[in-house]
Write an enzyme that holds these catalytic residues in place. Structure first.
Site, PDB file in Angstrom:
ATOM      1  NE  ARG A 182      15.850  55.986   9.715  1.00  0.00           N
ATOM      2  CZ  ARG A 182      14.810  56.215   8.897  1.00  0.00           C
ATOM      3  NH1 ARG A 182      14.797  57.267   8.094  1.00  0.00           N
ATOM      4  NH2 ARG A 182      13.789  55.395   8.883  1.00  0.00           N
ATOM      5  CG  ASP A 228      12.129  58.927   6.047  1.00  0.00           C
ATOM      6  OD1 ASP A 228      12.288  58.250   7.067  1.00  0.00           O
ATOM      7  OD2 ASP A 228      11.912  58.428   4.921  1.00  0.00           O
TER       8      ASP A 228
HETATM    9  C1  LIG Z   1      17.741  53.156   7.115  1.00  0.00           C
HETATM   10  C2  LIG Z   1      18.222  54.436   6.519  1.00  0.00           C
HETATM   11  C3  LIG Z   1      17.379  55.537   6.524  1.00  0.00           C
HETATM   12  C4  LIG Z   1      17.817  56.758   6.013  1.00  0.00           C
HETATM   13  N1  LIG Z   1      17.032  57.867   6.133  1.00  0.00           N
HETATM   14  C5  LIG Z   1      17.492  59.067   5.723  1.00  0.00           C
HETATM   15  C6  LIG Z   1      16.771  60.258   5.961  1.00  0.00           C
HETATM   16  O1  LIG Z   1      15.674  60.266   6.542  1.00  0.00           O
HETATM   17  N2  LIG Z   1      17.302  61.432   5.526  1.00  0.00           N
HETATM   18  C7  LIG Z   1      18.532  61.479   4.896  1.00  0.00           C
HETATM   19  O2  LIG Z   1      18.980  62.578   4.558  1.00  0.00           O
HETATM   20  N3  LIG Z   1      19.214  60.366   4.653  1.00  0.00           N
HETATM   21  C8  LIG Z   1      18.744  59.166   5.047  1.00  0.00           C
HETATM   22  N4  LIG Z   1      19.497  58.037   4.828  1.00  0.00           N
HETATM   23  C9  LIG Z   1      20.678  58.096   3.932  1.00  0.00           C
HETATM   24  C10 LIG Z   1      21.942  58.455   4.699  1.00  0.00           C
HETATM   25  O3  LIG Z   1      21.849  59.787   5.121  1.00  0.00           O
HETATM   26  C11 LIG Z   1      23.193  58.297   3.809  1.00  0.00           C
HETATM   27  O4  LIG Z   1      23.123  59.155   2.734  1.00  0.00           O
HETATM   28  C12 LIG Z   1      23.407  56.888   3.292  1.00  0.00           C
HETATM   29  O5  LIG Z   1      23.091  55.933   4.244  1.00  0.00           O
HETATM   30  C13 LIG Z   1      24.874  56.713   2.880  1.00  0.00           C
HETATM   31  O6  LIG Z   1      25.704  56.944   3.993  1.00  0.00           O
HETATM   32  P1  LIG Z   1      26.442  55.788   4.814  1.00  0.00           P
HETATM   33  O7  LIG Z   1      26.367  56.110   6.242  1.00  0.00           O
HETATM   34  O8  LIG Z   1      25.877  54.483   4.433  1.00  0.00           O
HETATM   35  O9  LIG Z   1      27.967  55.954   4.432  1.00  0.00           O
HETATM   36  P2  LIG Z   1      28.685  56.014   3.020  1.00  0.00           P
HETATM   37  O10 LIG Z   1      30.110  56.343   3.339  1.00  0.00           O
HETATM   38  O11 LIG Z   1      27.959  56.868   2.052  1.00  0.00           O
HETATM   39  O12 LIG Z   1      28.583  54.548   2.538  1.00  0.00           O
HETATM   40  C14 LIG Z   1      29.335  53.505   3.106  1.00  0.00           C
HETATM   41  C15 LIG Z   1      29.418  52.397   2.078  1.00  0.00           C
HETATM   42  O13 LIG Z   1      28.115  51.825   1.924  1.00  0.00           O
HETATM   43  C16 LIG Z   1      27.828  51.602   0.558  1.00  0.00           C
HETATM   44  N5  LIG Z   1      26.616  52.336   0.216  1.00  0.00           N
HETATM   45  C17 LIG Z   1      26.107  53.412   0.836  1.00  0.00           C
HETATM   46  N6  LIG Z   1      24.930  53.793   0.269  1.00  0.00           N
HETATM   47  C18 LIG Z   1      24.712  52.920  -0.738  1.00  0.00           C
HETATM   48  C19 LIG Z   1      23.674  52.742  -1.700  1.00  0.00           C
HETATM   49  N7  LIG Z   1      22.602  53.540  -1.746  1.00  0.00           N
HETATM   50  N8  LIG Z   1      23.798  51.721  -2.585  1.00  0.00           N
HETATM   51  C20 LIG Z   1      24.851  50.876  -2.538  1.00  0.00           C
HETATM   52  N9  LIG Z   1      25.846  50.976  -1.646  1.00  0.00           N
HETATM   53  C21 LIG Z   1      25.783  51.975  -0.776  1.00  0.00           C
HETATM   54  C22 LIG Z   1      29.035  52.038  -0.236  1.00  0.00           C
HETATM   55  O14 LIG Z   1      29.811  50.908  -0.545  1.00  0.00           O
HETATM   56  C23 LIG Z   1      29.807  52.916   0.695  1.00  0.00           C
HETATM   57  O15 LIG Z   1      31.170  52.831   0.477  1.00  0.00           O
HETATM   58  C24 LIG Z   1      19.110  56.827   5.392  1.00  0.00           C
HETATM   59  C25 LIG Z   1      19.947  55.722   5.399  1.00  0.00           C
HETATM   60  C26 LIG Z   1      19.534  54.541   5.959  1.00  0.00           C
HETATM   61  C27 LIG Z   1      20.477  53.404   6.001  1.00  0.00           C
END
Ligand SMILES: Cc1cc2nc3c(=O)[nH]c(=O)nc-3n(C[C@H](O)[C@H](O)[C@H](O)COP(=O)(O)OP(=O)(O)OC[C@H]3O[C@@H](n4cnc5c(N)ncnc54)[C@H](O)[C@@H]3O)c2cc1C
Length: 298
Positions: free
Chosen positions: A173, A123
Site C-alpha cells: 500500500r 500497517d
Molecule cells: C487505506 C489507507 C490506509 C492507510 N494506512 C496508513 C499507514 O499504514 N501508515 C500511515 O502512516 N498512514 C496511513 N494512511 C494515512 C495516509 O498516510 C495519509 O495520512 C492520509 O491518507 C491523508 O493523506 P491523503 O493522501 O489522503 O492526502 P491529504 O492531502 O492529506 O488529503 C486529501 C484530502 O482528503 C481529505 N482527507 C484526508 N484525510 C482525511 C480524514 N482523515 N478525514 C477527512 N478528510 C480527510 C481532505 O479533504 C484533504 O484535503 C492510510 C490512508 C489510507 C487511505
C-alpha cells in the site's frame, strides 16, 4: 494554527463529543458493528479491510490479547463471508516492547490467515518501527504470499524500499504517511510528497507488483488513473484505498463504476477514544477535516 488550537483544547472536550466526531471514522466498538459496515460497503461495490483499533501496547499480556483478537477476527471474517482482508499495526502486537515477541505474535496471525485464505497487511507506523516492520514483511512474505505492507511517500528512504520490494513482486500500500517525522528523514512539503507518491506508484506498476493506492487526494487519484491507462495496467494489479468516513464517496463510486477496485479501511474496537485523540494529536490537520465534516455534509 486553528487546527493546533482545536487539538490543544481537546482534553477539555467531553468524551461524547469526541465519540460523535469519531463515529464517522470508526465502524463501531465490536466485530458485529465491523461486519455490518463491511456488508454495507460490499453491497455498494467496495472491497474492505478490517483493523482492530489499538496501538503501542505496554505489556506482554496486552500484546497477547491483541494477537488473540486477531486470530478470532480471522474466524469472524471467514464466517461472515466478507472480504478476507485484515490490517494490523505492529505496535499493537508488542513491537515497542520487544521485536521478538511482536514477530512471534504477527507470525501466528499470518500463519492462521494463510490457512484460512485471509490476506494480512502490516500497517506502517512511525519511523522507529520502519526497519523492523519491513524486516517482518520480508521474513514472512517468502513463506506466506497473502501478505503486504505499507510504504509512506513522505520518507526519503521509500524509493529504495519500494525498488527492492517491487523487484521481488511484493504487495504494497502506498500512502503519504500520517505521523510527524523530522525533516532529516521525511519530506515536509506537500508537493514533494505528491511527486514522490507518484514515483513510488509508477515503480510498483512498472515492475508488475501489486499496489494499493491509498489516498483521498483528488490530484493523486486523477494522476494514478492516467498512469494506469498510460501503462495499460490490468485491474488485478492495483486497487484504490480510502479510510472509512472520509467524504469522497462520489469519487470512489465513480472509480468503481469505471472498473477500478476500491477498498475501504474499516477500523473498529473499544479503543476509539485513544485512536481518535492520537490521530488528532499526531496530525492536527485532521482536526480541520473533522470540523469540516461536521459542517459540510456531502
Ligand atoms: C487505506 C489507507 C490506509 C492507510 N494506512 C496508513 C499507514 O499504514 N501508515 C500511515 O502512516 N498512514 C496511513 N494512511 C494515512 C495516509 O498516510 C495519509 O495520512 C492520509 O491518507 C491523508 O493523506 P491523503 O493522501 O489522503 O492526502 P491529504 O492531502 O492529506 O488529503 C486529501 C484530502 O482528503 C481529505 N482527507 C484526508 N484525510 C482525511 C480524514 N482523515 N478525514 C477527512 N478528510 C480527510 C481532505 O479533504 C484533504 O484535503 C492510510 C490512508 C489510507 C487511505
Amino acid at each position: 494554527m486553528f487546527n493546533k488550537l482545536i487539538v490543544a483544547l481537546m482534553p477539555l472536550a467531553p468524551r461524547f463529543i469526541i465519540k460523535m466526531v469519531s463515529k464517522r471514522y470508526i465502524a463501531g466498538e465490536d466485530t458485529a458493528a465491523a461486519m455490518a459496515a463491511c456488508k454495507r460497503l460490499k453491497a455498494q461495490g467496495f472491497l474492505t479491510t478490517v483493523d482492530i483499533l489499538g496501538e503501542s501496547v505496554t505489556t506482554d499480556g496486552q500484546a497477547r490479547e491483541a494477537r488473540d483478537s486477531y486470530l478470532e477476527l480471522i474466524n469472524i471474517v471467514t464466517e461472515n463471508q466478507i472480504e478476507k482482508n485484515i490490517s494490523l499495526k505492529p505496535t499493537a502486537l508488542g513491537l515497542a516492547l520487544s521485536a521478538d515477541l511482536a514477530f512471534d505474535y504477527i507470525s501466528a496471525i499470518v500463519k492462521k490467515a494463510h490457512e484460512s485464505g485471509v490476506f494480512i497487511r502490516i500497517d506502517m507506523e512511525n519511523s522507529p518501527y520502519t526497519d523492523k516492520t519491513l524486516e517482518f514483511y520480508e521474513r514472512l512474505s517468502g513463506q506466506y504470499p497473502g501478505l503486504g505492507t505499507v510504504i509512506q511517500a513522505y520518507m526519503h528512504r521509500s524509493m529504495d524500499d519500494v525498488t527492492k520490494i517491487a523487484a521481488r513482486g511484493g504487495n504494497l500500500r502506498i500512502c503519504k504517511g500520517i505521523y510527524k517525522e523530522s525533516p532529516s528523514i521525511a519530506y515536509q512539503n506537500a508537493e514533494e510528497i505528491r511527486r514522490n507518491y507518484l514515483k513510488l506508484v509508477r515503480e510498483m506498476l512498472v515492475q508488475g507488483a501489486y499496489v494499493g493506492i491509498a489516498t483521498h487526494d483528488q490530484y493523486l487519484i486523477d494522476e494514478t488513473v492516467k498512469l494506469i491507462a498510460e501503462l495499460k495496467i490490468s485491474p488485478d494489479k492495483y486497487e484504490f484505498q480510502a479510510l472509512l468516513g472520509v467524504p469522497i464517496d462520489k469519487r470512489l463510486e465513480a472509480l468503481v463504476a469505471a472498473g477500478h477496485k476500491v477498498r475501504i479501511y474499516v477500523p473498529f474496537g473499544s479503543e476509539w477514544y485513544a485512536y481518535s485523540s492520537r490521530r488528532l494529536k499526531e496530525n492536527p490537520d485532521v482536526a480541520g477535516y473533522v470540523l469540516k465534516n461536521i459542517f459540510v455534509k456531502n
